[in-house]
Design a protein around this motif. Structure first.
Motif, PDB file in Angstrom:
ATOM      1  N   ILE A 281      32.612  36.735 141.974  1.00  0.00           N
ATOM      2  CA  ILE A 281      32.033  38.056 141.745  1.00  0.00           C
ATOM      3  C   ILE A 281      30.519  38.044 141.957  1.00  0.00           C
ATOM      4  O   ILE A 281      29.962  38.965 142.548  1.00  0.00           O
ATOM      5  N   ALA A 282      29.872  36.969 141.527  1.00  0.00           N
ATOM      6  CA  ALA A 282      28.428  36.858 141.760  1.00  0.00           C
ATOM      7  C   ALA A 282      28.145  36.852 143.260  1.00  0.00           C
ATOM      8  O   ALA A 282      27.197  37.493 143.736  1.00  0.00           O
ATOM      9  N   LEU A 284      29.960  38.244 145.614  1.00  0.00           N
ATOM     10  CA  LEU A 284      30.191  39.601 146.119  1.00  0.00           C
ATOM     11  C   LEU A 284      28.982  40.496 145.815  1.00  0.00           C
ATOM     12  O   LEU A 284      28.501  41.218 146.699  1.00  0.00           O
ATOM     13  N   MET A 285      28.493  40.441 144.577  1.00  0.00           N
ATOM     14  CA  MET A 285      27.361  41.288 144.217  1.00  0.00           C
ATOM     15  C   MET A 285      26.135  40.922 145.048  1.00  0.00           C
ATOM     16  O   MET A 285      25.387  41.782 145.487  1.00  0.00           O
ATOM     17  N   HIS A 286      25.962  39.634 145.277  1.00  0.00           N
ATOM     18  CA  HIS A 286      24.838  39.178 146.088  1.00  0.00           C
ATOM     19  C   HIS A 286      24.932  39.777 147.503  1.00  0.00           C
ATOM     20  O   HIS A 286      23.947  40.293 148.040  1.00  0.00           O
ATOM     21  N   GLU A 287      26.130  39.739 148.052  1.00  0.00           N
ATOM     22  CA  GLU A 287      26.336  40.256 149.417  1.00  0.00           C
ATOM     23  C   GLU A 287      26.037  41.758 149.475  1.00  0.00           C
ATOM     24  O   GLU A 287      25.396  42.244 150.408  1.00  0.00           O
ATOM     25  N   LEU A 288      26.515  42.477 148.460  1.00  0.00           N
ATOM     26  CA  LEU A 288      26.328  43.935 148.462  1.00  0.00           C
ATOM     27  C   LEU A 288      24.862  44.321 148.279  1.00  0.00           C
ATOM     28  O   LEU A 288      24.413  45.337 148.805  1.00  0.00           O
ATOM     29  N   ILE A 289      24.139  43.502 147.508  1.00  0.00           N
ATOM     30  CA  ILE A 289      22.717  43.798 147.321  1.00  0.00           C
ATOM     31  C   ILE A 289      21.954  43.456 148.602  1.00  0.00           C
ATOM     32  O   ILE A 289      21.115  44.224 149.063  1.00  0.00           O
ATOM     33  N   ASP A 291      22.988  43.462 151.684  1.00  0.00           N
ATOM     34  CA  ASP A 291      23.167  44.401 152.806  1.00  0.00           C
ATOM     35  C   ASP A 291      22.857  45.855 152.393  1.00  0.00           C
ATOM     36  O   ASP A 291      23.207  46.801 153.104  1.00  0.00           O
ATOM     37  N   HIS A 292      22.191  46.017 151.265  1.00  0.00           N
ATOM     38  CA  HIS A 292      21.702  47.315 150.783  1.00  0.00           C
ATOM     39  C   HIS A 292      22.801  48.306 150.431  1.00  0.00           C
ATOM     40  O   HIS A 292      22.561  49.508 150.367  1.00  0.00           O
ATOM     41  N   THR A 293      24.039  47.826 150.242  1.00  0.00           N
ATOM     42  CA  THR A 293      25.077  48.717 149.723  1.00  0.00           C
ATOM     43  C   THR A 293      24.757  49.057 148.272  1.00  0.00           C
ATOM     44  O   THR A 293      24.965  50.186 147.815  1.00  0.00           O
ATOM     45  N   LEU A 294      24.228  48.082 147.567  1.00  0.00           N
ATOM     46  CA  LEU A 294      23.830  48.293 146.175  1.00  0.00           C
ATOM     47  C   LEU A 294      22.327  48.096 146.038  1.00  0.00           C
ATOM     48  O   LEU A 294      21.724  47.366 146.821  1.00  0.00           O
ATOM     49  N   GLY A 295      21.794  48.712 144.974  1.00  0.00           N
ATOM     50  CA  GLY A 295      20.404  48.473 144.616  1.00  0.00           C
ATOM     51  C   GLY A 295      19.411  49.221 145.462  1.00  0.00           C
ATOM     52  O   GLY A 295      19.764  50.063 146.279  1.00  0.00           O
TER      53      GLY A 295
ATOM     54  N   ILE B 222      27.737  56.083 145.681  1.00  0.00           N
ATOM     55  CA  ILE B 222      28.519  55.006 145.074  1.00  0.00           C
ATOM     56  C   ILE B 222      29.514  55.636 144.097  1.00  0.00           C
ATOM     57  O   ILE B 222      29.128  56.467 143.273  1.00  0.00           O
ATOM     58  N   ARG B 278      28.982  55.263 150.336  1.00  0.00           N
ATOM     59  CA  ARG B 278      28.578  53.952 150.867  1.00  0.00           C
ATOM     60  C   ARG B 278      29.463  52.864 150.251  1.00  0.00           C
ATOM     61  O   ARG B 278      29.825  51.904 150.898  1.00  0.00           O
ATOM     62  N   LEU B 279      29.795  53.040 148.971  1.00  0.00           N
ATOM     63  CA  LEU B 279      30.611  52.035 148.286  1.00  0.00           C
ATOM     64  C   LEU B 279      31.624  52.723 147.369  1.00  0.00           C
ATOM     65  O   LEU B 279      31.262  53.608 146.587  1.00  0.00           O
ATOM     66  N   LYS B 300      32.325  50.993 152.433  1.00  0.00           N
ATOM     67  CA  LYS B 300      32.836  49.733 151.879  1.00  0.00           C
ATOM     68  C   LYS B 300      33.751  50.035 150.700  1.00  0.00           C
ATOM     69  O   LYS B 300      33.412  50.865 149.850  1.00  0.00           O
ATOM     70  N   ALA B 334      26.832  40.171 136.712  1.00  0.00           N
ATOM     71  CA  ALA B 334      26.314  39.593 137.954  1.00  0.00           C
ATOM     72  C   ALA B 334      25.286  40.512 138.598  1.00  0.00           C
ATOM     73  O   ALA B 334      24.256  40.056 139.105  1.00  0.00           O
ATOM     74  N   PHE B 335      25.561  41.823 138.551  1.00  0.00           N
ATOM     75  CA  PHE B 335      24.629  42.763 139.170  1.00  0.00           C
ATOM     76  C   PHE B 335      23.290  42.754 138.450  1.00  0.00           C
ATOM     77  O   PHE B 335      22.230  42.711 139.076  1.00  0.00           O
ATOM     78  N   LYS B 338      21.329  39.639 139.309  1.00  0.00           N
ATOM     79  CA  LYS B 338      20.747  39.641 140.657  1.00  0.00           C
ATOM     80  C   LYS B 338      19.543  40.566 140.739  1.00  0.00           C
ATOM     81  O   LYS B 338      18.665  40.388 141.569  1.00  0.00           O
ATOM     82  N   GLN B 339      19.585  41.610 139.900  1.00  0.00           N
ATOM     83  CA  GLN B 339      18.512  42.603 139.956  1.00  0.00           C
ATOM     84  C   GLN B 339      17.195  42.047 139.461  1.00  0.00           C
ATOM     85  O   GLN B 339      16.137  42.526 139.840  1.00  0.00           O
TER      86      GLN B 339
END
Lengths: 295, 340
Positions: A281-282, A284-289, A291-295, B222, B278-279, B300, B334-335, B338-339
């Motif tokens: 899961i970490a 996946l979240m890294h990948e999404l951040i 590629d700017h899908t998230l954040g 999202i 987007r997601l 996605k 996890a999010f 990462k933030q």
């Protein structure tokens, strides 16, 4: 004062429970593999009509257009409390789109005459168009109230009903005659066993002819006369019986043509499997951040 | 075909606020009009609506046909049908688009029936192409291909109207992409007289109660959606927590709405809204064709489900076979990590 109610119903393939063999490899629908059912919202329309019959003095006629086998939804209506069933069936009606269908059904209403209220389900689950109700209303030059949840009151020349709008509801009054389309807002009553015992032998003339052809009954005409005497012969109309203009029914009466039909193929599974643990899961979240899908 | 009519979009508004689907249709209508070399016109009915007009130019209308009258507020179907029918007879449009909203779906058939024009409901795509009607040995050029799901979403049919113009369709909300507004764009305003008589206003609104939707799923980039696998109303908190953490809105499958865990405003799919964020994170949603019809265009898709054979995985980009009660808290954690 008694009200004349006319409910239009439809027998439809059960599209909500499609099994594997309902779709052919060519992408066409194998109707034979789908059970035929009473269109769900038409049952809501019938229920509303029967509630009006309970509350007021009303006569409920149920009519359907379809193949001879569609007589089954008329029997189902009689079991629940309808007073009369009418089948409109004719090879000339095949291929009808919503415009030709609504024209045909408006001819039924005109033939019966003296209708106070027409009720239909909002839409049928085979096409989901919701067009036939409003189009019948226009053909009869009467007002329509769509998406009806309940009828507040019915009096000579006037109906007050509650209907859904985007984000809320409205209470509308309309002069009679009028047409209602009914949504899934009531609980259709179950079959009444006594009525079922009485009406399970109800047949249309076409059904009797078919049974005679198969050798199941000896004398079709005698059988019809017998059922008629017992009030069990349901009306069956051809296109000519309802005075329908042949150029406005069936395929010739339908402006919309189907160019192509394809079965729905879901975009084939290129799904990336992510393991359901902290690491997966970490990642996946890294990948999404990144590629700017998230954040 | 020489001298064909223009492309029209019925502009739906509620208290002067233009419906999202109408602007989506203006964007699509612009494309169709350019392809056919005709003008795009917005058909705007109601009262005191001058504030809406510029927005319609910005999204692509060349002209706005405006009918204002107190009898056109609030919306009732008979006077709307009468006014639009008069406009059709006078201006002869080639194509007329409606949103497949509650209003559009009761208005369009009333008009099509009177005009004896074909009408296709709930389109999900529109294209211009030629049509060979082999049965009647007729060929047509530059017709509107009206593409829609049928049989509960199990098939996609392409329909063509071969009778009188206009070619009329209703289009599902959210399926057409909203273009960018160009605030320098301008257009022409045609104000028309409203001719109604007493027979057009026989239906009276006695009471009207409405509120804006709780959530704007169509505008969301999202979406975190919960299905029957969420298990309870209380457990939907997990879905809200994830949505809040990653800045999304909350969606739901019909099964979750029918179970009473969340309101219909949140429903995605054939009987809810169509979204293309987007997601899209589908949590405990099995993925019936009725649901995927409303979200499979998402850029996605992450699917979380305990059942490895759930159909949702066949349209997902990321498949997590696991219990959402464990997976979602880990995603939030996890999010947030990462933030930082």
């Amino acid at each position: 004062m008694s009200f004349n109610l006319l409910v239009f119903v439809k027998q439809v393939p059960d599209t909500q429970n499609i099994s594997g063999d309902a779709m052919t490899p060519e992408g066409t629908v194998n109707r034979a593999a789908l059970p035929a059912i009473f269109n769900p919202e038409d049952l809501n329309a019938l229920e509303l009509a029967l509630q009006l019959k309970d509350r007021y003095n009303a006569h409920v006629t149920v009519a359907t257009m379809g193949m001879p086998a569609a007589a089954e939804v008329l029997r189902q209506s009689l079991y629940r409390g309808a007073d009369r069933g009418i089948l409109v069936t004719d090879r000339a009606l095949a291929g009808a789109d919503t415009l030709a269908t609504s024209y045909t059904l408006s001819c039924v209403a005109k033939k019966l005459g003296n209708i106070d209220l027409v009720l239909c389900g909002r839409q049928a689950i085979d096409g989901d168009t919701a067009q036939v109700g409003p189009q019948i209303a226009e053909k009869l030059h009467i007002p329509q109230i769509c998406y009806v949840e309940e009828v507040n009151s019915l009096e000579p020349g006037k109906i007050v009903a509650k209907r859904a709008i985007e984000g809320g509801y409205e209470i509308l009054s309309s002069p009679l005659p009028a047409l209602l389309t009914v949504i899934d807002a009531n609980d259709p009553r179950p079959i009444n066993v006594k009525r079922m015992m009485k009406f399970k032998r109800a047949r249309t003339a076409g059904e009797i002819d078919m049974a005679a052809k198969k050798g199941e009954i000896a004398d079709a005409e005698a059988c019809k006369a017998d059922l008629k005497a017992r009030g069990l012969l349901m009306d069956e109309y051809s296109a000519a019986d309802i005075n329908a203009d042949p150029s406005r029914i069936g395929f010739p009466g339908s402006p919309t043509k189907v160019k192509q039909v394809m079965s729905v193929v879901l975009t084939a599974g290129e799904a990336k499997t992510v393991s359901a643990d902290a690491e997966g899961i970490a990642g996946l979240m890294h990948e999404l951040i990144s590629d700017h899908t998230l954040g | 075909m020489a001298n064909i009519g223009n492309v029209w979009v019925f502009i739906e508004q509620e208290q002067g606020k233009i419906a999202g689907v109408s602007l989506q249709l203006v964007s699509k209508g612009r494309e169709l009009a350019d392809r056919l070399g005709v003008k795009l016109e917005g058909i705007l009915l109601g009262d005191n609506l001058s504030g809406c007009v510029d927005t319609l130019y910005h999204y692509g209308c060349d002209r706005v046909i405006l009918a204002e009258d107190s009898r056109l507020e609030p919306f009732t179907v008979l006077p709307y049908a009468k006014v639009i029918m008069q406009l059709i007879l006078e201006h002869k449009p080639n194509i007329l688009l409606f949103g497949a909203t509650l209003k559009g779906r009761e208005l369009a058939p009333r008009i099509a029936s009177e005009k004896l024009a074909g009408l296709t409901a709930d389109c999900t795509d529109l294209q211009i192409d030629d049509f060979e009607d082999k049965k009647n040995n007729q060929s047509y050029t530059d017709k509107l291909m009206q593409i829609r799901p049928a049989f509960g979403g199990n098939i996609i049919a392409t329909i063509v109207n071969t009778w009188d113009d206009p070619q009329m369709v209703t289009v599902r909300e959210g399926v057409m992409k909203l273009g960018d507004a160009d605030t320098s764009r301008t257009g022409e305003l045609l104000k028309v007289d409203v001719k109604l008589d007493d027979t057009d206003t026989v239906v009276k609104v006695i009471e009207r109660v409405r509120a804006d939707k709780e959530v704007d799923l169509q505008g969301a980039q999202i979406i975190v959606a919960g299905g029957y696998g969420v298990g309870s109303k209380e457990n939907f908190k997990l879905i809200y927590d994830l949505a809040e953490a990653i800045g999304g809105e909350v969606g739901a499958s019909r099964a979750a709405v029918d179970a009473g865990w969340i309101s219909h405003d949140h429903q995605v799919g054939q009987t809810g809204v169509t979204v293309r964020p987007r997601l899209y994170i589908a949590c405990g949603i099995s993925g019936s064709i009725q649901h995927t019809a409303g979200m499979s265009e998402s850029k996605k898709i992450i699917a979380i489900n305990t059942d490895p054979d759930a159909p949702i995985f066949s349209c997902a980009h990321y498949a997590i076979v696991g219990d959402l009660n464990q997976v979602i808290p880990q995603m939030i954690k996890a999010f947030k990590a990462k933030q930082q």
